[in-house]
Design a protein around this motif. Structure first.
Motif, PDB file in Angstrom:
ATOM      1  N   PRO A 143      59.597  48.697  15.458  1.00 16.43           N
ATOM      2  CA  PRO A 143      59.306  48.771  16.904  1.00 16.43           C
ATOM      3  C   PRO A 143      59.043  47.417  17.547  1.00 16.43           C
ATOM      4  CG  PRO A 143      58.130  50.496  15.724  1.00 16.43           C
ATOM      5  CD  PRO A 143      58.754  49.612  14.683  1.00 16.43           C
ATOM      6  N   ALA A 144      58.484  46.463  16.780  1.00  9.16           N
ATOM      7  CA  ALA A 144      58.216  45.146  17.355  1.00  9.16           C
ATOM      8  C   ALA A 144      59.494  44.433  17.769  1.00  9.16           C
ATOM      9  CB  ALA A 144      57.450  44.283  16.354  1.00  9.16           C
ATOM     10  N   LEU A 145      60.634  44.896  17.255  1.00  6.50           N
ATOM     11  CA  LEU A 145      61.916  44.289  17.607  1.00  6.50           C
ATOM     12  C   LEU A 145      62.683  45.107  18.642  1.00  6.50           C
ATOM     13  CD1 LEU A 145      63.101  43.187  14.049  1.00  6.50           C
ATOM     14  CD2 LEU A 145      61.772  41.896  15.726  1.00  6.50           C
ATOM     15  N   ASP A 146      62.048  46.128  19.172  1.00  2.00           N
ATOM     16  CA  ASP A 146      62.712  46.976  20.161  1.00  2.00           C
ATOM     17  C   ASP A 146      63.025  46.163  21.419  1.00  2.00           C
ATOM     18  OD1 ASP A 146      63.716  49.319  21.337  1.00  2.00           O
ATOM     19  OD2 ASP A 146      61.795  49.692  22.325  1.00  2.00           O
ATOM     20  N   GLU A 147      64.203  46.407  21.970  1.00  2.00           N
ATOM     21  CA  GLU A 147      64.650  45.639  23.141  1.00  2.00           C
ATOM     22  C   GLU A 147      63.761  45.846  24.360  1.00  2.00           C
ATOM     23  OE1 GLU A 147      68.659  46.848  23.599  1.00  2.00           O
ATOM     24  OE2 GLU A 147      69.372  45.800  21.814  1.00  2.00           O
ATOM     25  N   GLY A 148      63.040  46.962  24.423  1.00  2.00           N
ATOM     26  CA  GLY A 148      62.174  47.210  25.563  1.00  2.00           C
ATOM     27  C   GLY A 148      60.765  46.682  25.400  1.00  2.00           C
ATOM     28  N   GLY A 149      60.495  45.971  24.277  1.00  2.00           N
ATOM     29  CA  GLY A 149      59.148  45.488  24.018  1.00  2.00           C
ATOM     30  C   GLY A 149      58.946  44.040  24.426  1.00  2.00           C
ATOM     31  N   ASN A 150      58.090  43.379  23.685  1.00  2.00           N
ATOM     32  CA  ASN A 150      57.753  41.980  23.949  1.00  2.00           C
ATOM     33  C   ASN A 150      58.881  41.096  23.428  1.00  2.00           C
ATOM     34  OD1 ASN A 150      56.729  39.318  23.742  1.00  2.00           O
ATOM     35  ND2 ASN A 150      54.621  40.074  23.595  1.00  2.00           N
ATOM     36  N   ALA A 151      59.712  40.590  24.327  1.00  2.00           N
ATOM     37  CA  ALA A 151      60.902  39.852  23.928  1.00  2.00           C
ATOM     38  C   ALA A 151      60.559  38.559  23.206  1.00  2.00           C
ATOM     39  CB  ALA A 151      61.779  39.565  25.150  1.00  2.00           C
ATOM     40  N   ALA A 152      59.517  37.869  23.660  1.00  2.00           N
ATOM     41  CA  ALA A 152      59.140  36.604  23.030  1.00  2.00           C
ATOM     42  C   ALA A 152      58.645  36.830  21.599  1.00  2.00           C
ATOM     43  CB  ALA A 152      58.068  35.909  23.863  1.00  2.00           C
ATOM     44  N   LEU A 153      57.830  37.897  21.409  1.00  2.00           N
ATOM     45  CA  LEU A 153      57.355  38.212  20.073  1.00  2.00           C
ATOM     46  C   LEU A 153      58.512  38.635  19.182  1.00  2.00           C
ATOM     47  CD1 LEU A 153      55.205  38.734  17.948  1.00  2.00           C
ATOM     48  CD2 LEU A 153      54.810  40.992  18.973  1.00  2.00           C
ATOM     49  N   ALA A 154      59.421  39.459  19.713  1.00  2.00           N
ATOM     50  CA  ALA A 154      60.572  39.900  18.933  1.00  2.00           C
ATOM     51  C   ALA A 154      61.386  38.703  18.446  1.00  2.00           C
ATOM     52  CB  ALA A 154      61.438  40.842  19.762  1.00  2.00           C
ATOM     53  N   ARG A 155      61.562  37.725  19.331  1.00  2.00           N
ATOM     54  CA  ARG A 155      62.321  36.543  18.926  1.00  2.00           C
ATOM     55  C   ARG A 155      61.593  35.768  17.830  1.00  2.00           C
ATOM     56  NH1 ARG A 155      66.476  33.366  20.198  1.00  2.00           N
ATOM     57  NH2 ARG A 155      66.287  31.154  19.671  1.00  2.00           N
ATOM     58  N   ARG A 156      60.269  35.613  17.931  1.00  2.18           N
ATOM     59  CA  ARG A 156      59.523  34.902  16.896  1.00  2.18           C
ATOM     60  C   ARG A 156      59.644  35.604  15.547  1.00  2.18           C
ATOM     61  NH1 ARG A 156      55.851  34.122  21.109  1.00  2.18           N
ATOM     62  NH2 ARG A 156      54.433  35.759  20.425  1.00  2.18           N
ATOM     63  N   ILE A 157      59.576  36.924  15.585  1.00  5.16           N
ATOM     64  CA  ILE A 157      59.708  37.678  14.336  1.00  5.16           C
ATOM     65  C   ILE A 157      61.103  37.508  13.753  1.00  5.16           C
ATOM     66  CG2 ILE A 157      59.714  39.997  13.338  1.00  5.16           C
ATOM     67  CD1 ILE A 157      57.526  40.733  15.367  1.00  5.16           C
ATOM     68  N   ARG A 158      62.116  37.601  14.609  1.00  8.78           N
ATOM     69  CA  ARG A 158      63.485  37.438  14.120  1.00  8.78           C
ATOM     70  C   ARG A 158      63.717  36.028  13.565  1.00  8.78           C
ATOM     71  NH1 ARG A 158      65.185  41.204  18.763  1.00  8.78           N
ATOM     72  NH2 ARG A 158      65.864  43.063  17.599  1.00  8.78           N
ATOM     73  N   GLU A 159      63.159  35.044  14.220  1.00 12.21           N
ATOM     74  CA  GLU A 159      63.297  33.669  13.728  1.00 12.21           C
ATOM     75  C   GLU A 159      62.644  33.511  12.357  1.00 12.21           C
ATOM     76  OE1 GLU A 159      61.594  31.509  16.954  1.00 12.21           O
ATOM     77  OE2 GLU A 159      63.525  31.216  17.985  1.00 12.21           O
ATOM     78  N   ALA A 160      61.579  34.272  12.113  1.00 15.84           N
ATOM     79  CA  ALA A 160      60.897  34.206  10.818  1.00 15.84           C
ATOM     80  C   ALA A 160      61.637  35.005   9.751  1.00 15.84           C
ATOM     81  CB  ALA A 160      59.465  34.720  10.959  1.00 15.84           C
ATOM     82  N   ILE A 161      62.332  36.078  10.149  1.00 12.59           N
ATOM     83  CA  ILE A 161      63.011  36.941   9.185  1.00 12.59           C
ATOM     84  C   ILE A 161      64.143  36.197   8.484  1.00 12.59           C
ATOM     85  CG2 ILE A 161      64.600  38.910   9.011  1.00 12.59           C
ATOM     86  CD1 ILE A 161      62.792  40.410  10.950  1.00 12.59           C
ATOM     87  N   VAL A 162      64.901  35.382   9.202  1.00 16.22           N
ATOM     88  CA  VAL A 162      66.082  34.742   8.605  1.00 16.22           C
ATOM     89  C   VAL A 162      65.707  33.896   7.388  1.00 16.22           C
ATOM     90  CG1 VAL A 162      67.948  33.098   8.981  1.00 16.22           C
ATOM     91  CG2 VAL A 162      67.473  34.860  10.698  1.00 16.22           C
ATOM     92  N   PRO A 163      64.785  32.924   7.503  1.00 18.79           N
ATOM     93  CA  PRO A 163      64.443  32.158   6.286  1.00 18.79           C
ATOM     94  C   PRO A 163      63.703  32.991   5.248  1.00 18.79           C
ATOM     95  CG  PRO A 163      63.027  31.513   8.129  1.00 18.79           C
ATOM     96  CD  PRO A 163      64.110  32.388   8.703  1.00 18.79           C
ATOM     97  N   ALA A 164      62.910  33.957   5.701  1.00 13.65           N
ATOM     98  CA  ALA A 164      62.191  34.809   4.748  1.00 13.65           C
ATOM     99  C   ALA A 164      63.156  35.599   3.881  1.00 13.65           C
ATOM    100  CB  ALA A 164      61.251  35.757   5.496  1.00 13.65           C
ATOM    101  N   ALA A 165      64.248  36.076   4.468  1.00 13.82           N
ATOM    102  CA  ALA A 165      65.240  36.836   3.710  1.00 13.82           C
ATOM    103  C   ALA A 165      66.099  35.925   2.844  1.00 13.82           C
ATOM    104  CB  ALA A 165      66.119  37.638   4.667  1.00 13.82           C
ATOM    105  N   ARG A 166      66.540  34.815   3.413  1.00 17.97           N
ATOM    106  CA  ARG A 166      67.476  33.941   2.693  1.00 17.97           C
ATOM    107  C   ARG A 166      66.828  33.227   1.508  1.00 17.97           C
ATOM    108  NH1 ARG A 166      72.523  33.186   3.643  1.00 17.97           N
ATOM    109  NH2 ARG A 166      73.503  34.058   5.507  1.00 17.97           N
ATOM    110  N   ARG A 167      65.522  33.115   1.498  1.00 14.08           N
ATOM    111  CA  ARG A 167      64.871  32.457   0.353  1.00 14.08           C
ATOM    112  C   ARG A 167      65.027  33.271  -0.927  1.00 14.08           C
ATOM    113  NH1 ARG A 167      59.349  34.246  -0.819  1.00 14.08           N
ATOM    114  NH2 ARG A 167      59.011  32.238  -1.847  1.00 14.08           N
ATOM    115  N   TYR A 168      65.379  34.555  -0.798  1.00 10.05           N
ATOM    116  CA  TYR A 168      65.541  35.404  -1.977  1.00 10.05           C
ATOM    117  C   TYR A 168      66.989  35.500  -2.449  1.00 10.05           C
ATOM    118  CZ  TYR A 168      60.744  36.832  -1.127  1.00 10.05           C
ATOM    119  OH  TYR A 168      59.382  36.830  -0.950  1.00 10.05           O
TER     120      TYR A 168
END
Length: 385
Positions: A235-260
């Motif tokens: 839900p934190a990534l829902d398009e109708g939510g907090n766009a700035a927070l969603a972007r911060r989370i998405r920016e964190a997901i990419v390196p978090a996933a790729r490190r594995y």
């Protein structure tokens, strides 16, 4: 020259596969063939049938032998699991096949693996088990729950399935551009050519047109198997939510996933849930999202998607009379087990749904109260027959 043929058609208007432009970093994909889910059976699931009558009657101490018994009794479960998990089951079988009867059998290491897992989960109940026969141990309610969970299928109300994580990125960073490259990253035991955490493009136009039978894209490979794809999103990534927070989370997901990337795939072989040395698919998704959670301030934390990994959820969501339902009912009928699995309110381990379950299945992830379920091919839930 390879024989050319038309590319595998992917009709995005059918609702069977999410469109590339609808996807974004952090979306979860749940592929399966409608009506024919992937089986969850493992070597451990067929353990009882593989043992000879003589072996099933042996006390566990004798079947395991002094070295394995000593490691378990002395509390070396974590080290034992690490060592056993590093050896493929087939190799363990082959080493001892000549010493078995005409049917062949699993090596004692495989039974020790089950015992080590169960001891780590149920240390207070463990000591009495070494006086059991192999047959009695494998018929124990807890062992049956473990074996039935590993061997479940959709018709029994419980199955393992598969899931993966979406990354929309450019130059190793999340991109909000809907035309930026779209990747699927997953821990997969049937991934193209090897086991482990891998990433592939989501969709490539004309994928498979060379007639080789190989597909360069994740969706091409899945569609060739006959899979539809379900989709969910935190839900934190829902398009109708907090766009700035969603972007911060998405920016964190990419390196978090790729490190594995490149980490080994292995199912249920570690004393620690979501051990980052070896991960199965839903563990990998949980591990990435939890890594992101630990890097955010408390007021920005996305909800935990592991909320269904509880004994109470298993009790409430598996049909009475099914193999896994029967195994859970038998475990809960034992007062000692029931009190352990559901600690009272004054106990620090108390939770309304009891202790954590052995496995975090894809079914549990899909049913999380903390996910938005966005795509349902044929109007069905992912875990519906």
């Amino acid at each position: 020259m390879p024989k050319h043929c038309p590319p595998l058609p992917i009709d995005f208007t059918s609702g069977m596969h999410p469109t590339p432009r609808s996807l974004n970093t952090g979306d979860l994909l749940f592929p399966r063939c409608p009506g024919f889910p992937e089986a969850a059976g493992t070597a451990s699931g067929n353990l009882l049938e593989s043992l000879s009558g003589r072996e099933r009657e042996m006390p566990l101490r004798d079947f395991l032998g002094p070295a394995l018994t000593l490691q378990l009794v002395s509390g070396g479960d974590a080290q034992l699991l690490e060592r056993l998990a590093a050896r493929p089951a087939d190799a363990a079988v082959a080493e001892r096949r000549e010493d078995r009867d005409e049917r062949g059998a699993f090596a004692p290491e495989r039974v020790a693996l089950l015992l080590a897992i169960l001891r780590l989960e149920f240390a207070d109940l463990f000591d009495e088990w070494f006086d059991m026969s192999v047959d009695r141990f494998l018929d124990h309610p807890l062992a049956q729950v473990l074996l039935q969970a590993l061997n479940g299928d959709l018709s029994s109300g419980f199955f393992i399935g598969h899931c993966a994580l979406v990354l929309r990125e450019e130059d190793g960073h999340h991109s909000d551009d809907p035309d930026a490259p779209l990747w699927v990253i997953e821990a997969n035991a049937t991934s193209f050519s090897r086991y482990g955490v891998t990433a592939h493009p989501y969709h490539i136009d004309g994928d498979g047109a060379d007639g080789s039978g190989h597909h360069r894209s994740w969706l091409g490979q899945r569609a060739a198997r006959g899979d539809a794809v379900w989709r969910a999103r935190p839900p934190a990534l829902d398009e109708g939510g907090n766009a700035a927070l969603a972007r911060r989370i998405r920016e964190a997901i990419v390196p978090a996933a790729r490190r594995y990337l490149g980490r080994s795939y292995s199912f249920f072989d570690s004393p620690r849930f979501a051990d980052d040395a070896r991960l199965y698919c839903s563990e990998f998704v949980y591990r990435v999202l939890d890594d992101v959670r630990t890097g955010l301030p408390p007021h920005e934390l996305p909800a935990d998607t592991g909320d269904c990994r509880r004994w109470g959820w298993m009790r409430d969501h598996n049909p009475p009379g099914s193999p896994i339902g029967n195994a859970i009912a038998a475990a809960l009928a034992d007062p000692r087990l029931r009190d352990y699995l559901f600690p009272p309110a004054h106990d620090p381990a108390h939770h309304p749904l009891g202790r954590n379950f052995f496995i975090f299945t894809v079914q549990m992830l899909w049913r999380s109260a903390n996910l938005l379920r966005l795509n349902r091919p044929l109007g069905k839930e992912y875990d519906a027959p």
